[in-house]
Design an enzyme around this catalytic site. Structure first.
Site, PDB file in Angstrom:
ATOM      1  N   ASN A 153      29.737 142.582  38.219  1.00 25.65           N
ATOM      2  CA  ASN A 153      30.924 142.364  39.527  1.00 25.65           C
ATOM      3  C   ASN A 153      30.005 142.340  40.921  1.00 25.65           C
ATOM      4  O   ASN A 153      30.488 141.681  41.858  1.00 25.65           O
ATOM      5  CB  ASN A 153      31.796 143.689  39.449  1.00 25.65           C
ATOM      6  CG  ASN A 153      31.180 144.866  39.450  1.00 25.65           C
ATOM      7  OD1 ASN A 153      30.204 144.955  39.010  1.00 25.65           O
ATOM      8  ND2 ASN A 153      31.910 145.925  40.143  1.00 25.65           N
ATOM      9  N   GLY A 229      28.240 149.934  34.014  1.00 24.93           N
ATOM     10  CA  GLY A 229      28.917 149.044  33.382  1.00 24.93           C
ATOM     11  C   GLY A 229      30.259 149.787  32.592  1.00 24.93           C
ATOM     12  O   GLY A 229      30.515 150.761  33.172  1.00 24.93           O
ATOM     13  N   THR A 231      32.768 151.784  30.351  1.00 24.67           N
ATOM     14  CA  THR A 231      32.809 153.365  29.658  1.00 24.67           C
ATOM     15  C   THR A 231      32.724 153.121  28.202  1.00 24.67           C
ATOM     16  O   THR A 231      31.776 154.057  27.579  1.00 24.67           O
ATOM     17  CB  THR A 231      34.197 153.800  29.945  1.00 24.67           C
ATOM     18  OG1 THR A 231      34.255 154.298  31.281  1.00 24.67           O
ATOM     19  CG2 THR A 231      34.370 155.295  29.209  1.00 24.67           C
ATOM     20  N   THR A 233      30.733 150.819  26.884  1.00 23.67           N
ATOM     21  CA  THR A 233      29.295 150.516  26.404  1.00 23.67           C
ATOM     22  C   THR A 233      28.628 151.563  26.733  1.00 23.67           C
ATOM     23  O   THR A 233      27.473 152.106  26.147  1.00 23.67           O
ATOM     24  CB  THR A 233      28.978 149.344  27.369  1.00 23.67           C
ATOM     25  OG1 THR A 233      29.874 148.262  27.428  1.00 23.67           O
ATOM     26  CG2 THR A 233      27.600 148.798  27.116  1.00 23.67           C
ATOM     27  N   GLU A 251      26.766 155.046  35.168  1.00 22.26           N
ATOM     28  CA  GLU A 251      27.959 154.752  36.126  1.00 22.26           C
ATOM     29  C   GLU A 251      28.891 153.891  35.456  1.00 22.26           C
ATOM     30  O   GLU A 251      28.679 152.799  34.994  1.00 22.26           O
ATOM     31  CB  GLU A 251      27.127 153.903  37.259  1.00 22.26           C
ATOM     32  CG  GLU A 251      26.146 154.862  38.042  1.00 22.26           C
ATOM     33  CD  GLU A 251      26.336 156.037  38.723  1.00 22.26           C
ATOM     34  OE1 GLU A 251      27.733 156.375  39.121  1.00 22.26           O
ATOM     35  OE2 GLU A 251      25.673 157.016  38.840  1.00 22.26           O
ATOM     36  N   CYS A 285      34.326 148.516  40.876  1.00 21.55           N
ATOM     37  CA  CYS A 285      34.631 149.840  40.269  1.00 21.55           C
ATOM     38  C   CYS A 285      35.370 150.887  41.189  1.00 21.55           C
ATOM     39  O   CYS A 285      36.207 151.713  40.423  1.00 21.55           O
ATOM     40  CB  CYS A 285      33.606 150.578  39.447  1.00 21.55           C
ATOM     41  SG  CYS A 285      32.001 150.846  40.756  1.00 21.55           S
ATOM     42  N   GLU A 464      23.824 158.410  41.459  1.00 29.35           N
ATOM     43  CA  GLU A 464      22.672 157.542  42.177  1.00 29.35           C
ATOM     44  C   GLU A 464      22.913 157.823  43.685  1.00 29.35           C
ATOM     45  O   GLU A 464      23.480 158.708  44.128  1.00 29.35           O
ATOM     46  CB  GLU A 464      22.851 156.080  41.751  1.00 29.35           C
ATOM     47  CG  GLU A 464      23.131 155.722  40.381  1.00 29.35           C
ATOM     48  CD  GLU A 464      23.290 154.242  39.960  1.00 29.35           C
ATOM     49  OE1 GLU A 464      24.178 153.677  40.603  1.00 29.35           O
ATOM     50  OE2 GLU A 464      22.447 153.576  39.120  1.00 29.35           O
TER      51      GLU A 464
HETATM   52  P1  NAD Z   1      29.625 146.047  30.304  1.00 30.02           P
HETATM   53  O1  NAD Z   1      29.697 147.382  29.883  1.00 30.02           O
HETATM   54  O2  NAD Z   1      30.351 144.997  29.388  1.00 30.02           O
HETATM   55  O3  NAD Z   1      28.219 145.205  30.559  1.00 30.02           O
HETATM   56  C1  NAD Z   1      27.249 146.000  31.716  1.00 30.02           C
HETATM   57  C2  NAD Z   1      25.985 145.544  31.116  1.00 30.02           C
HETATM   58  O4  NAD Z   1      25.482 146.097  29.995  1.00 30.02           O
HETATM   59  C3  NAD Z   1      25.677 144.099  30.977  1.00 30.02           C
HETATM   60  O5  NAD Z   1      24.417 143.750  31.351  1.00 30.02           O
HETATM   61  C4  NAD Z   1      25.645 143.865  29.397  1.00 30.02           C
HETATM   62  O6  NAD Z   1      25.023 142.735  28.964  1.00 30.02           O
HETATM   63  C5  NAD Z   1      25.039 145.242  29.151  1.00 30.02           C
HETATM   64  N1  NAD Z   1      25.314 145.660  27.593  1.00 30.02           N
HETATM   65  C6  NAD Z   1      26.589 145.594  27.064  1.00 30.02           C
HETATM   66  N2  NAD Z   1      26.558 145.998  25.807  1.00 30.02           N
HETATM   67  C7  NAD Z   1      25.496 146.770  25.565  1.00 30.02           C
HETATM   68  C8  NAD Z   1      24.944 147.561  24.797  1.00 30.02           C
HETATM   69  N3  NAD Z   1      25.462 147.741  23.538  1.00 30.02           N
HETATM   70  N4  NAD Z   1      23.723 148.089  24.980  1.00 30.02           N
HETATM   71  C9  NAD Z   1      23.089 147.790  26.121  1.00 30.02           C
HETATM   72  N5  NAD Z   1      23.406 146.975  27.116  1.00 30.02           N
HETATM   73  C10 NAD Z   1      24.764 146.453  26.907  1.00 30.02           C
HETATM   74  O7  NAD Z   1      30.570 145.731  31.773  1.00 30.02           O
HETATM   75  P2  NAD Z   1      30.877 144.879  32.571  1.00 30.02           P
HETATM   76  O8  NAD Z   1      31.863 143.870  31.819  1.00 30.02           O
HETATM   77  O9  NAD Z   1      29.563 143.884  32.818  1.00 30.02           O
HETATM   78  O10 NAD Z   1      31.208 145.291  34.022  1.00 30.02           O
HETATM   79  C11 NAD Z   1      32.417 145.914  34.220  1.00 30.02           C
HETATM   80  C12 NAD Z   1      32.349 147.373  34.133  1.00 30.02           C
HETATM   81  O11 NAD Z   1      31.417 147.885  34.764  1.00 30.02           O
HETATM   82  C13 NAD Z   1      33.765 147.904  34.641  1.00 30.02           C
HETATM   83  O12 NAD Z   1      33.993 149.013  33.691  1.00 30.02           O
HETATM   84  C14 NAD Z   1      33.358 148.652  35.929  1.00 30.02           C
HETATM   85  O13 NAD Z   1      34.373 149.837  36.398  1.00 30.02           O
HETATM   86  C15 NAD Z   1      32.065 149.277  35.540  1.00 30.02           C
HETATM   87  N6  NAD Z   1      31.283 149.338  36.849  1.00 30.02           N
HETATM   88  C16 NAD Z   1      30.849 150.627  37.227  1.00 30.02           C
HETATM   89  C17 NAD Z   1      30.275 150.660  38.592  1.00 30.02           C
HETATM   90  C18 NAD Z   1      29.947 152.247  38.809  1.00 30.02           C
HETATM   91  O14 NAD Z   1      29.079 152.393  39.686  1.00 30.02           O
HETATM   92  N7  NAD Z   1      30.431 153.230  38.248  1.00 30.02           N
HETATM   93  C19 NAD Z   1      29.797 149.899  39.287  1.00 30.02           C
HETATM   94  C20 NAD Z   1      30.095 148.488  38.868  1.00 30.02           C
HETATM   95  C21 NAD Z   1      30.818 148.311  37.699  1.00 30.02           C
END
Ligand code: NAD
Length: 483
Positions: A153, A229, A231, A233, A251, A285, A464
């Site tokens: 994002n 990423g 929750t 994951t 996060e 997020c 962070e």
């Molecule tokens: P995602 O969890 O699908 O992927 C995030 C990253 O993790 C990607 O690089 C992906 O390739 C990797 N990944 C996926 N499965 C994995 C695994 N089994 N092992 C290791 N890595 C893996 O998330 P997304 O769809 O890319 O992003 C959206 C999510 O991120 C939303 O839930 C959003 O709220 C969250 N987010 C949180 C914050 C925060 O600071 N809390 C900031 C931005 C986004």
């Protein structure tokens, strides 16, 4: 620093194809067309990267902080000097408006790097004196090889937010950007080469999460994981890294409340609430997706908010009049639309938006959705409980402060919250009671990089930002000297 069709991994200072030779398609969400190829990396690429990082670690961890600062600052300068190219790449990959990439994403990326490059110059540790007996001092040493995994994002923004403190504190990094938005990470690799970052200090692996990402999380030589990423994951990462006793900063997702009292500055609140609802298509997020409004101004709020939401311009991300570009992928658009259908089944009324938008010309196949406002849903329903991560908000009236707090706290998430009121005593009283890592009063997304950043409950573990990040990326050791 041109964008190539074939993205490469960055391992040991070189741009390499994946060991398997396999690639997969990278889509431009604004057109729905494939425009580049992403390495389908696996455990072999990660292994190569870890070996390079381990070789680089002894020298990098002992490199004096001034040298580390100078190299990191050069990387930041290169990003800044190539703002236009980075911003264009970010917009093509993610579908976000070029004005967002140019004014928010890319500037924040070079600010992140400069912030941590300079922060480490001021980083100090404590000592604890036992009078007449001994002195304890705290060593904060780099951990070794660490993993940084980020989402789509805010691609370069969040990628650098992790990598910069890790490198500044003397670690070597294996990093993976999202497979949806890899292009600016590829450009970052080129910037690191140009800046003279020593080989192996930063390694960038591209590919799918469950394959390349999982290989990073599971690698025994990678001692810490900084992850942003979803929750679900996050849970998988804990399952792998937890039993290996890795240090983790997670996060995760959010479902953030926005509480609006009748005594707020209505115009400021309206501008702020439109931003917190629909910036980046609601794909931040920290976006406030559940809006609670004091009943006495509910109707006025609803009328004005729906009017202004309808006015937002959805379309060509490269047009300067566009407020909202494309959603990041077809699958994500379908997910968001499934929640709009669910909201109706759950008894909600869609007051505006929630429909695919056809943009003419080359954008006809892009993933555009009009921003949606929904009312009439109880706190316990799935629409109000699950993270949608799109241009969708629910609005709900409340009568009493306690009721607003209970609804705000009534999900599994606890990332951020926003409160609009001129009564500062009430604002402070509520802030204390909100289950969230971040509370904004009469503002949203006003960020000072020194502040702690992160969530509670299912929104994450650890913090962070500022010193928190420097502490995360260092191992603390107490040395006790008797005299
Ligand atoms: P995602 O969890 O699908 O992927 C995030 C990253 O993790 C990607 O690089 C992906 O390739 C990797 N990944 C996926 N499965 C994995 C695994 N089994 N092992 C290791 N890595 C893996 O998330 P997304 O769809 O890319 O992003 C959206 C999510 O991120 C939303 O839930 C959003 O709220 C969250 N987010 C949180 C914050 C925060 O600071 N809390 C900031 C931005 C986004």
């Amino acid at each position: 620093m041109a964008t190539d069709k074939y993205i490469k991994n960055y391992i040991n200072g070189a741009l390499l194809p994946p060991d398997s030779g396999a690639y997969f398609d990278n889509y431009n969400p604004a057109t729905g067309k494939v425009y580049s190829q992403i390495p389908d990396s696996d455990a072999k690429d990660v292994q190569l990267a870890v070996e390079a990082a381990e070789r680089a670690f002894p020298a990098w961890s002992k490199t004096d902080v001034n040298t580390r600062f100078r190299i990191l600052a050069r990387i930041a300068d290169i990003i800044e000097q190539n703002l236009e190219e980075f911003a264009k790449a970010e917009t093509i990959d993610s579908g976000k408006p070029i004005k967002t990439s140019t004014t928010i994403d890319i500037p924040r990326a070079h600010q992140n790097i400069r912030f941590f490059a300079t922060a480490v110059l001021h980083f100090a540790s404590e000592s604890h004196h036992m009078p007449g007996e001994a002195i304890n001092y705290t060593l904060r040493q780099p951990i070794g090889v660490v993993g940084c995994i980020s989402p789509w994002n805010l691609p370069l923004y969040l990628f650098t937010w992790k990598i910069a403190p890790a490198l500044a504190t003397g670690n070597c990094v294996i990093a993976k950007p999202s497979e949806m938005t890899p292009m600016t990470a590829f450009l970052l690799a080129k910037a690191c080469m140009e800046a003279g970052l020593p080989d192996g200090v930063l390694n960038i692996i591209h590919g799918y999460g469950p394959k390349a990402g999982q290989a990073i999380v599971a690698h025994p030589k990678i001692k810490a994981i900084s992850f942003t990423g979803g929750t679900e994951t996050g849970k998988k990462i804990i399952q792998t890294a937890g039993p290996m006793f890795k240090k983790m900063s997670l996060e995760l997702g959010g479902k953030n409340p926005n509480i609006i009292f009748a005594d707020c500055d209505f115009d400021e609140m309206m501008i702020g609430t439109l931003r917190s609802s629909f910036t980046n298509n609601g794909q931040i997020c920290l976006c406030g997706s559940r809006i609670y409004v004091e009943r006495s101004i509910y109707d006025k709020f609803k009328t004005e908010f729906v009017k202004r939401t309808r006015f937002l311009k959805v379309g060509d991300p490269f047009s300067t009049v566009t407020d909202m570009g494309a959603l990041v992928s077809k699958a994500h658009m379908e997910k968001v639309m499934s929640y709009l259908a669910l909201a109706e089944v759950e008894g909600g009324t869609i007051l505006c938006g929630g429909k695919p938008v056809k943009v003419k010309g080359e954008y006809e196949e892009g993933y555009y959705l009009s921003p949606a406002v929904i009312e009439g849903l109880p706190i316990g329903c799935r629409t109000n409980q699950e993270e949608i991560f799109g241009p969708v908000v629910t609005i709900t009236p409340f009568d009493k402060e306690e009721e607003a707090i209970a609804m705000a706290n009534g999900t599994q998430f606890g990332l951020s919250a926003t409160v609009w009121t001129k009564d500062i005593t009430r604002a402070n009283r509520i802030s204390e009671q909100l289950h969230a890592g971040i509370v904004w009063i009469n503002c949203w997304l006003l960020r000072d990089l020194r502040t702690p950043f992160g969530g509670v409950k299912a929104s994450g573990v650890g913090r962070e930002g500022g010193l928190e990040a420097l502490r995360f990326f260092t191992e603390t050791k107490n040395v006790c000297v008797k005299y």
